[in-house]
Design an enzyme around this catalytic site. Structure first.
Site, PDB file in Angstrom:
ATOM      1  CB  SER A 290     -42.147 -78.338 -73.920  1.00 19.30           C
ATOM      2  OG  SER A 290     -40.808 -77.906 -74.099  1.00 19.30           O
TER       3      SER A 290
ATOM      4  N   GLY B 286     -43.906 -69.177 -75.662  1.00 21.10           N
ATOM      5  CA  GLY B 286     -44.482 -69.730 -74.447  1.00 21.10           C
ATOM      6  C   GLY B 286     -43.464 -70.083 -73.389  1.00 21.10           C
TER       7      GLY B 286
ATOM      8  CB  THR C 271     -44.565 -75.317 -81.499  1.00 23.76           C
ATOM      9  OG1 THR C 271     -45.873 -75.016 -80.990  1.00 23.76           O
ATOM     10  CG2 THR C 271     -44.686 -75.881 -82.904  1.00 23.76           C
ATOM     11  CB  CYS C 272     -41.939 -73.923 -76.932  1.00 24.55           C
ATOM     12  SG  CYS C 272     -41.340 -75.516 -76.383  1.00 24.55           S
ATOM     13  CB  SER C 273     -45.391 -71.048 -80.604  1.00 29.99           C
ATOM     14  OG  SER C 273     -46.112 -69.903 -81.015  1.00 29.99           O
TER      15      SER C 273
END
Length: 714
Positions: free
Chosen positions: A274, A376, A434-436
């Site tokens: 990511s 995530g 983001t990693c959401s």
């Protein structure tokens, strides 16, 4: 009074309990290999992390008491391995907090061993590891530093080993589950399964080496390069489809890879995919000499990756929010090892920096990787440690959901930092990552930033643009219309969200000449551009008082010199597209086949000229005519131009009649001439005449008989 049926059930349960106790191989929570335990300081540090992040239950629901100590200072770790061990152990204890508390009560361990309440966290952490290694004794090294509290708790747990195992067996029978992993929420269990097989991603440090050299080194070490990530097994690796400098390895090779010189020398760097997607999205928007602002305090690896993709001499990376001196020294040491020289650390927080700050006026790109819920990510502990994220999220992540209060706090911070990024007048693009998996942190934040109106009418508003990354799956192609890159969590990657905000085009169409030329130079489009130099007097006037001559041999130095010179002479730039010989032949053919209806009268001055002067005058007039005709033709745009290859073609024979053969015998053989095209620079841009012997090669062919002339064009 027990009935026969209840007695049989009790006997059966007792037999199953004995079997469970005797077969300790099945009593583990995870599938971790047989372990010898951890050093004393790992348990002690994990207990501190657990104490700061455990769930505080209401008074009427408390089974055990954890004391009143909160917000303990984070312990100092000896190395990255001990830090990873401590956080992993604490996170696993958090996931099974309710179960471990029940186990302590059901086995009578907690009532029978009155310890200080502040040591309860240590008991929970060591109890998890005790059953995870199948209740086997811990192997202690001779030179290991002993911690009295750890040895005391370990002694008590060993004395209750049988009772704890029996309580564990009763729990499994009661709940009718194969493993205690099924006690976890579905989302947590799914992430745990994915984390064990998640591939390893590593990007190539192109400052110290190249992708080809790294691949060759891996092949020499016995690795095999495969085409797809689905083929990864054994000693194999493949190239990622989204990022060209990213290599993928199987998960089980991490211990072996960490010891290789490629990784210890920082030629290959482990990092989640990511982060590489965000960096490459920013790189695709840059010109040759653009500066980049990293607004949120990202990890040192992300900063270094951004630096390796930029020019070390012409671009700068400004990192905001590095306040502590120890952190600055740690980052500088990392950048020195990775040979990154264009990174500038700014202690001020990004939101505290004015958009008109003189240090950031040349910055055109803002890269934002703010704190998020990390919902995530399948391996949250490793991600939080590597990417400098908030360890306070471990409690919510262990439960499988984020509390509403914490989510609102994160969203508020994300909106604040993204809204501040669009205020910079010189910035042309903002990359937000983001990693959401929550829309509140992704699409909603971007929509609010796009709706924000900057004061003043001198800057253009932002619009959402798709990231310049390859689309590698059918799902990505279907979602391309959303103009955002969304990777869902899977067995091969963590989830992430990437949005690119770019400024709308100025309706007036006024663009800086230097920006246009810089973008063209960065894309390799300056080949074929010719400039009309002004007269000597004009050049003297345009020269500054002190002019330095730039001597360079590389392509980048020549482009920089060209941009510096042309910034003041941009009005004289003329792009001359290449005109093929074929198009020129068609133009001359059209001119010959459609002669003018009325010939112009010869002027008196022309009639007095000599024949040679008349020919030269006609030739110059014809050349001027075609020059005007070419100037009237719409020139193609620079991006529409393509290099044309010269074509060699043979024209049909031309029958030339001399002045004396007007009334001669018709049986005399005609004079045959062939004209051959030589190349793109061999033919002048005027009419084709037999007198142009320097531009064409003439081949005379005199037949011996009055037979029909040969036709070589057939």
């Amino acid at each position: 009074m027990l009935t026969v049926k209840s007695a049989m059930e009790l006997q059966s349960s007792s037999l199953e309990m004995v079997n469970e106790i005797s077969s300790l191989d099945d009593l583990t929570i995870s599938d971790k290999a047989n372990s010898t335990g951890y050093p004393d300081y790992v348990y002690f540090n994990a207990a501190t992390i657990f104490q700061n992040n455990h769930v505080e239950k209401p008074q009427d629901q408390q089974l055990v008491d954890y004391g009143k100590l909160t917000n303990l200072p984070m312990p100092a770790f000896e190395d990255e391995k001990s830090q990873s061990w401590s956080f992993e152990l604490a996170f696993n204890a958090l996931k099974y907090q309710d179960f471990l508390e029940d186990l302590m009560i059901d086995s009578c361990f907690y009532p029978s061993n009155p310890t200080h309440d502040d040591l309860t966290s240590l008991v929970v952490v060591m109890l998890y590891d005790f059953q995870d290694r199948k209740f086997q004794p811990r192997l202690c090294l001779a030179d290991e530093e002993e911690i009295e509290e750890v040895r005391e708790v370990e002694k008590c747990l060993n004395s209750f080993k049988t009772k704890i195992a029996a309580s564990l067996a009763r729990c499994r029978i009661k709940l009718d589950i194969l493993t205690i992993d099924y006690l976890l929420p579905e989302t947590v269990r799914t992430k745990q399964e994915r984390a064990s097989t998640l591939p390893l991603y590593a990007w190539v440090n192109t400052i110290k080496t190249s992708l080809e050299d790294v691949c060759n080194s891996l092949v020499r070490e016995g690795f095999l390069k495969v085409k797809s990530i689905t083929e990864l097994e054994g000693l194999t690796f493949c190239q990622d489809l989204h990022c060209q400098d990213l290599l993928v390895f199987p998960a089980h090779l991490k211990a072996d890879l960490c010891g290789m010189e490629l990784f210890t020398d920082y030629r290959l760097v482990f990092q989640d995919k990511s982060c590489s997607l965000a960096v490459h999205s920013a790189k695709a928007l840059m010109n040759m000499d653009d500066n980049v602002i990293i607004g949120s305090m990202a990890s040192g690896l992300t900063i270094a990756h951004m630096s390796t993709l930029t020019n070390q001499n012409t671009s700068k990376i400004f990192v905001c929010g590095v306040k502590s001196k120890s952190q600055q020294e740690q980052l500088r040491h990392l950048f020195t090892q990775m040979h990154c020289k264009n990174i500038k650390l700014i202690p001020d927080t990004f939101t505290d920096i004015e958009p008109t700050d003189a240090r950031l006026q040349k910055a055109k790109i803002v890269l934002l990787l703010p704190q998020c819920t990390v919902s995530g990510v399948s391996n949250p502990v490793e991600f939080i440690l590597n990417e400098n994220r908030d360890a306070g999220l471990l409690q919510d992540l262990s439960r499988g959901s984020i509390s509403e209060d914490k989510l609102n706090d994160l969203v508020k911070h994300q909106e604040q930092i993204l809204t501040h990024a669009v205020k910079f007048p010189r910035v042309q693009a903002v990359v937000y990552c983001t990693c959401s998996v929550y829309p509140e942190e992704n699409e909603n934040v971007v929509k609010k930033a796009l709706a924000y109106k900057v004061e003043g009418n001198q800057v253009q508003p932002y619009r959402l643009s798709p990231p310049v990354l390859p689309l590698c799956s059918t799902l990505e192609i279907e979602k391309a219309s959303e103009k955002c890159l969304k990777l869902e969590p899977s067995e091969i990657n963590n989830g992430c969200f990437v949005a690119v905000l770019t400024r709308e085009q100025d309706p007036s169409g006024t663009v800086s000449v230097k920006d246009v030329l810089a973008r063209a130079a960065a894309k390799g489009l300056l080949d074929g551009i010719k400039t009309i130099k002004p007269a000597k007097k004009e050049r003297r006037k345009s020269k500054p008082a002190t002019q330095t001559t730039i001597a360079s041999s590389g392509t980048q130095d020549r482009i920089a010199e060209f941009l510096k010179k042309e910034s003041k002479e941009a009005t004289n730039i003329v792009i001359k597209p290449y005109i093929s010989n074929d198009s020129l032949f068609r133009e001359s053919k059209t001119r010959i086949s459609n002669p003018p209806k009325r010939l112009p009268k010869a002027s008196p001055s022309m009639s007095k000229m000599s024949p040679v002067k008349k020919i030269l005058s006609k030739s110059s007039a014809t050349e001027r005519h075609y020059e005007r005709r070419r100037s009237n033709v719409a020139r193609p745009k620079l991006e529409e131009m393509s290099v044309l290859k010269p074509v060699e073609m043979i024209l049909p024979p031309v029958i030339c009649r001399s002045h004396s053969s007007y009334g001669c015998n018709s049986k005399s053989p005609p004079h045959l001439s062939y004209f051959r095209w030589k190349g793109r620079h061999s033919l002048p841009r005027n009419l084709l005449t037999p007198t142009s012997s320097t531009k064409m090669s003439k081949h005379n062919d005199t037949p011996t008989s009055p037979a029909k002339p040969s036709r070589p064009w057939l």
